[in-house]
Enzyme design. Sequence first.
Site, PDB file in Angstrom:
ATOM      1  N   THR A   1       0.827  -1.208   0.000  1.00 41.33           N
ATOM      2  CA  THR A   1       0.000   0.000   0.000  1.00 41.33           C
ATOM      3  C   THR A   1       0.864   1.261   0.000  1.00 41.33           C
ATOM      4  O   THR A   1       0.612   2.210  -0.748  1.00 41.33           O
ATOM      5  CB  THR A   1      -0.911   0.017   1.236  1.00 41.33           C
ATOM      6  OG1 THR A   1      -1.747  -1.130   1.221  1.00 41.33           O
ATOM      7  CG2 THR A   1      -1.773   1.266   1.265  1.00 41.33           C
ATOM      8  N   THR A   2       1.907   1.259   0.833  1.00 42.63           N
ATOM      9  CA  THR A   2       2.754   2.430   0.996  1.00 42.63           C
ATOM     10  C   THR A   2       3.557   2.739  -0.258  1.00 42.63           C
ATOM     11  O   THR A   2       4.057   3.854  -0.433  1.00 42.63           O
ATOM     12  CB  THR A   2       3.688   2.224   2.201  1.00 42.63           C
ATOM     13  OG1 THR A   2       2.892   1.840   3.333  1.00 42.63           O
ATOM     14  CG2 THR A   2       4.453   3.484   2.562  1.00 42.63           C
ATOM     15  N   ARG A  11      -8.816  -0.408   3.802  1.00 41.79           N
ATOM     16  CA  ARG A  11      -8.548  -0.245   2.368  1.00 41.79           C
ATOM     17  C   ARG A  11      -9.450  -1.143   1.517  1.00 41.79           C
ATOM     18  O   ARG A  11      -9.843  -0.755   0.415  1.00 41.79           O
ATOM     19  CB  ARG A  11      -7.083  -0.593   2.059  1.00 41.79           C
ATOM     20  CG  ARG A  11      -6.070   0.336   2.701  1.00 41.79           C
ATOM     21  CD  ARG A  11      -5.791   1.549   1.836  1.00 41.79           C
ATOM     22  NE  ARG A  11      -4.760   2.410   2.439  1.00 41.79           N
ATOM     23  CZ  ARG A  11      -4.183   3.413   1.821  1.00 41.79           C
ATOM     24  NH1 ARG A  11      -4.492   3.721   0.579  1.00 41.79           N
ATOM     25  NH2 ARG A  11      -3.270   4.141   2.440  1.00 41.79           N
ATOM     26  N   LYS A  52      -0.030  -9.815   7.898  1.00 37.19           N
ATOM     27  CA  LYS A  52       0.179  -8.397   8.184  1.00 37.19           C
ATOM     28  C   LYS A  52      -1.173  -7.883   8.638  1.00 37.19           C
ATOM     29  O   LYS A  52      -2.101  -7.712   7.836  1.00 37.19           O
ATOM     30  CB  LYS A  52       0.671  -7.634   6.961  1.00 37.19           C
ATOM     31  CG  LYS A  52       0.876  -6.146   7.257  1.00 37.19           C
ATOM     32  CD  LYS A  52       1.281  -5.340   6.030  1.00 37.19           C
ATOM     33  CE  LYS A  52       1.430  -3.861   6.414  1.00 37.19           C
ATOM     34  NZ  LYS A  52       1.720  -3.010   5.234  1.00 37.19           N
ATOM     35  N   ILE A  54       5.379  -4.682  10.076  1.00 36.39           N
ATOM     36  CA  ILE A  54       5.655  -4.287   8.692  1.00 36.39           C
ATOM     37  C   ILE A  54       5.276  -2.815   8.643  1.00 36.39           C
ATOM     38  O   ILE A  54       4.100  -2.464   8.601  1.00 36.39           O
ATOM     39  CB  ILE A  54       4.883  -5.142   7.680  1.00 36.39           C
ATOM     40  CG1 ILE A  54       5.262  -6.621   7.867  1.00 36.39           C
ATOM     41  CG2 ILE A  54       5.183  -4.683   6.251  1.00 36.39           C
ATOM     42  CD1 ILE A  54       4.519  -7.577   6.941  1.00 36.39           C
ATOM     43  N   TYR A  94     -13.163  -4.274  -3.138  1.00 38.83           N
ATOM     44  CA  TYR A  94     -14.248  -3.817  -4.008  1.00 38.83           C
ATOM     45  C   TYR A  94     -15.261  -4.914  -4.301  1.00 38.83           C
ATOM     46  O   TYR A  94     -16.423  -4.808  -3.924  1.00 38.83           O
ATOM     47  CB  TYR A  94     -13.730  -3.201  -5.318  1.00 38.83           C
ATOM     48  CG  TYR A  94     -14.847  -2.541  -6.104  1.00 38.83           C
ATOM     49  CD1 TYR A  94     -15.392  -1.333  -5.666  1.00 38.83           C
ATOM     50  CD2 TYR A  94     -15.390  -3.126  -7.236  1.00 38.83           C
ATOM     51  CE1 TYR A  94     -16.440  -0.738  -6.343  1.00 38.83           C
ATOM     52  CE2 TYR A  94     -16.446  -2.539  -7.922  1.00 38.83           C
ATOM     53  CZ  TYR A  94     -16.964  -1.342  -7.474  1.00 38.83           C
ATOM     54  OH  TYR A  94     -18.015  -0.770  -8.138  1.00 38.83           O
ATOM     55  N   TYR A 128      -2.600 -10.351   3.961  1.00 34.28           N
ATOM     56  CA  TYR A 128      -2.684  -8.928   4.286  1.00 34.28           C
ATOM     57  C   TYR A 128      -4.134  -8.596   4.603  1.00 34.28           C
ATOM     58  O   TYR A 128      -5.000  -8.651   3.726  1.00 34.28           O
ATOM     59  CB  TYR A 128      -2.177  -8.113   3.095  1.00 34.28           C
ATOM     60  CG  TYR A 128      -2.001  -6.627   3.341  1.00 34.28           C
ATOM     61  CD1 TYR A 128      -2.013  -6.066   4.614  1.00 34.28           C
ATOM     62  CD2 TYR A 128      -1.779  -5.766   2.263  1.00 34.28           C
ATOM     63  CE1 TYR A 128      -1.827  -4.713   4.812  1.00 34.28           C
ATOM     64  CE2 TYR A 128      -1.584  -4.402   2.450  1.00 34.28           C
ATOM     65  CZ  TYR A 128      -1.614  -3.883   3.718  1.00 34.28           C
ATOM     66  OH  TYR A 128      -1.429  -2.540   3.909  1.00 34.28           O
TER      67      TYR A 128
END
Length: 297
Positions: free
Chosen positions: A49-50, A143, A166, A209, A112, A138
């Site tokens: 994501t980052t 998100r 994570k 993380i 989504y 994850y």
Amino acid sequence: MAGRFDVKGSMVALITPFHEDGSINYEKLEELLEFHIANKTDGILVLGTTSESPTFTWEEDYEIVKLSVEVCKGRVPLIANAGSNDTRTSFEKAKRFTDAGVDALLCISPYYNKANKRGLYHHIADVADSVDVPVIVYNIPGRTGVNIPVDVMTELAKKDNIAGVKEATGDMSYVAKLAKATMDMDFNIWSGNDDITIPMMALGGSGTISVWANLMPAKVHEMTWDFLEGRTQQAIKTQLEYMTLINDFFIEVNPIPIKEAMNMAGMEVGGFRMPLCEMTDENRATLKAEMQKLGII
């Protein structure tokens, strides 16, 4: 079948540096990888994501992975995010990144389009079955719009090459339930939220993380290993001392503040790709003031 991935301590969710025209700055990326190796980062995640990976082409994904494999050269474990809301795409990315030589893969829950419990399980389990490297789940409902239930995560934990999660719900009750359900399994829980790394480690977590580690890798490594090696009060002190800074990293959408902070510190990582854009002047001033207070700049 793949061996386990039992990395403890601080892994960085690496940002992606850009040139002024928005192209990826591969020279700076190599510099950042070396920076983390020199500062004892325990593992490196690319395309998370980052990293702003949703804006990347497949070719850019692969170039980042290929360069990262070449630079890391086994000196530090390298994870690549193969996640997608399309399971077929995850299969294809997982194979390509595995062939490139990564040490592990990250696989996010489908966003989504979401999924029922059966779909959530197979979206990750089937990808894990298709590769011979460890897979990290994850879980970041902020998100994706979906939280992987504890019972689904527990079933995933039973698979040989699913190494852990994570965990980025920010929900300590969820973490406690998951830790209890998997306490007798070979399953790692890594914090995906810098503000609760030490509380999660107190429940058996293996480390973090981290977004924060982009700016201060040595400090995050030190904090996590203080806890792991029994220097509990020092680890708590560090967590609390940097809490305001950590919160400021999320004063706007990640990774906007962390990249702004890195630029303030002279790391010259460039800007963002739309729809991300620069911080407001007010928020930048808030972040800068805290960095000055801590002596970072």
